[in-house]
Design an enzyme around this catalytic site. Structure first.
Site, mmCIF file in Angstrom:
data_model
loop_
_atom_site.group_PDB
_atom_site.id
_atom_site.type_symbol
_atom_site.label_atom_id
_atom_site.label_comp_id
_atom_site.label_asym_id
_atom_site.label_seq_id
_atom_site.Cartn_x
_atom_site.Cartn_y
_atom_site.Cartn_z
ATOM 1 N N GLU A 1 -0.798 0.984 -7.387
ATOM 2 C CA GLU A 1 0.034 2.160 -7.261
ATOM 3 C C GLU A 1 -0.966 3.279 -6.625
ATOM 4 O OE1 GLU A 1 0.458 6.014 -8.161
ATOM 5 O OE2 GLU A 1 -0.051 5.498 -10.203
ATOM 6 N N CYS B 1 -0.763 11.655 -9.385
ATOM 7 C CA CYS B 1 -0.163 10.914 -8.357
ATOM 8 C C CYS B 1 1.301 11.316 -8.192
ATOM 9 C CB CYS B 1 -0.062 9.248 -8.726
ATOM 10 S SG CYS B 1 -1.778 8.783 -9.179
#
Length: 576
Positions: free
Chosen positions: A326, A360
């Site tokens: 990720e 994020c």
């Protein structure tokens, strides 16, 4: 400098493995059994978020723990096979909001420690992979219970001081989300193991979900303690062993997670803790024939580099490594003319500035129609004016400092670029100072160019850029959003018109792995919104779901014939 108190965070090897199966043979030569039965783990529920209101018991307990942690410097060793290694090559761990305050001295691993970690992990795997699922699961369920109670203020406090999170941001991350990861992963693993094939007459078909052959290299980021706890442990739950390299800027809280796992009964060597320079640590791991997987959260550039290294070393490996990552994001909000300006402005402020935009999933670009822009702008600026910024130990603060000097220089460079850009205007914030800590004001930029650098590139800080568009250009704005950035992590649309919601959901189907309607695109909850994105944002293997855990097993299909034939002939061969 003093070591961490053994009373609260360390335990003897005997304590760590007490009650666990030894794996050895009994006196009669048979292997001991932990019992017969199809055991179902406890049904998980999301850990309640404590509010730390004035006068509450959790607030008092957290304040005491913060004082205790801040009052002493600790020593963080490398931990390989349960052995503490002090390399002598140390780095200081400081508070981002008070850079003169040293929290710890961390010993850094090198190539020798990385090679020792491979040996220790493979040795531990012989035992760990032979444990029943319920025995492995019990370690993580125990860890979750420890974190929910006695370890909660310590891990939250370490996250607040070492990563500059407010008490609320630490609570939803290092306590609740990590507890949820450990409890829900057990549930999802049990469901995976329960997926078995159909068996016809005279046949028993089974699926054996084997751990991977080798070790998993877990590389964790600075911004979420929960991710740091999940990346090495999710593969371990499935019978694998992990070598864990935490980011230097989150090594403080990561160390407490490692100690918590030991107290929960994690055997030596199942997870090996090797903080250190990425190049020195990674080289022997990436070239080891025993590399079976990479579990990564971090920058897109670093992930691509790791993937290239795997490709270059394919002939070296015993098996093709699983690569799970990720990475970056340029997360968006696209508003329709029917959107509620109050809800929209709140989502922008919370989504862009909680934890200084270092998520994020943080809001980094917005598309707002002209018709509601002025009302949205006014409400947004009012809220930003009320934001307090400072030390996280002052619970009145909404924001604190960014993580380190490199981040500070990068983010302020973008702010300076916006100030000098002829087609951009800073309408809020823009100030910064590193006199005491790395502080940057919540900054809002408005641009006339929808392809502006600040609309495309990941900044990873408290900067959000807004582009306004004509009310009638809803679909054009959606396509612009979809095509502007290479990322595909999180995003949101705001509208009260259902037709507009349907259109936005369809056009932006590939633009975000986590998609929100009338809500900020941050704050995914384990068990409710499995997290991850595609494009330049990663492999979208959804942390906190079965999809992620499936990457850490190598299924073996088994067929047992209960009535095997005794002749090669078939009925069709009979002439009569």
């Amino acid at each position: 400098m003093e070591p961490v108190s053994t009373e609260s965070t360390e335990s003897t090897p005997e304590t760590r493995t007490a009650g666990a199966p030894s794996g050895g043979a009994a006196r009669d030569g048979t292997r001991p059994s932990t019992g017969d039965g199809i055991f179902r783990p406890p049904e998980p529920a999301n850990e309640p978020v404590l509010d730390y209101a004035p006068g509450s018991s959790e607030r008092k307990r957290q304040k005491r723990e913060l004082d205790d942690l801040a009052d002493r410097e600790i020593e963080i060793p490398v931990i390989v096979g349960g052995e503490e290694i002090r390399t002598g090559d140390t780095s200081e761990v400081v508070m981002p909001h008070d850079t003169d305050h040293v929290l710890a001295h961390c010993h850094r691993a090198g190539a020798d420690e990385a090679e020792r970690a491979v040996e220790a992990a493979l040795q531990a795997k012989r035992e760990w992979a032979s444990w029943s699922f319920e025995d492995r699961a019990a370690v993580f369920l125990r860890a979750a219970d420890l974190l929910a109670d006695e370890w909660r203020p310590r891990v939250n406090g370490a996250t607040m001081l070492g990563q500059s999170k407010t008490v609320h941001q630490a609570e939803i991350d290092s306590a609740c989300e990590l507890i949820d990861f450990w409890r829900f992963n057990v549930k999802y693993a049990a469901e995976i193991y329960g997926r078995q094939p159909f068996s016809g007459d005279g046949v028993w078909n089974r699926m054996d979900y084997r751990p991977l052959e080798g070790f998993v290299y877990a590389i964790t980021p600075f911004n979420f303690t929960s991710i740091n706890g999940n990346l090495p442990t999710a593969p371990a739950l499935m019978g694998n062993v992990s070598i864990w390299k935490p980011a230097a800027t989150s090594v403080y809280s990561s160390y407490f997670i490692m100690r918590l796992l030991e107290e929960a009964g994690m055997p030596d060597g199942v997870i090996n803790f090797i903080p250190g320079p990425p190049q020195k640590v990674s080289e022997p791991l990436m070239t080891s024939p025993h590399l079976a997987g990479i579990h990564f959260t971090g920058s897109t550039g670093t992930f691509r580099h790791l993937w290239r290294q795997v490709s270059e070393n394919l002939d070296t490996y015993h098996t093709y490594p699983r690569v799970v990552g990720e990475t970056g994001g340029k997360d968006f909000i696209v508003a329709h003319e029917s959107a509620d300006p109050d809800a929209l402005s709140t989502a922008i402020v919370r989504g862009a500035f909680e934890y200084q935009g270092q998520k994020c999933s943080a809001v980094a670009r917005c598309y707002v129609p002209d018709g509601i822009w002025e009302e949205t702008r006014e409400r947004m600026l009012e809220m930003i004016d009320e934001i307090r910024m400072g030390d996280p130990r002052d619970f009145r603060n909404f924001m604190t400092a960014v993580i380190d000097e490199d981040a500070y220089e990068k983010i302020t460079g973008y702010i300076d670029h916006a100030a000098e850009s002829p087609d951009a205007e800073i309408i809020a914030g823009g100030g910064y100072s590193d006199e005491e800590g790395w502080f940057i004001e919540p900054t809002v930029v408005v641009t006339e160019d929808p392809k502006h650098r600040l609309m495309r590139e990941e900044i990873f800080g408290p900067v959000v850029t807004i582009y306004t568009y004509p009310d009638d250009d809803w679909e054009e704005a959606l396509h612009l959003c979809d095509e502007t950035s290479p990322y595909g992590l999180t995003g949101a649309i705001f509208a009260r018109d259902r037709g507009a919601i349907r259109t936005g959901t369809a056009v932006l189907r590939q633009a975000a792995g986590n998609f929100y309607v009338n809500d900020k695109p941050t704050g995914a909850v384990v068990g409710q919104q499995p997290f991850g994105g595609a494009r330049a944002s990663g492999t979208n293997d959804k942390a906190g779901s079965q999809l992620n855990l499936l990457r850490w097993v190598s299924p073996r299909a088994m067929k047992e014939n209960l009535d095997p034939p005794t002749s090669f002939e078939y009925p069709f061969m009979d002439e009569k």
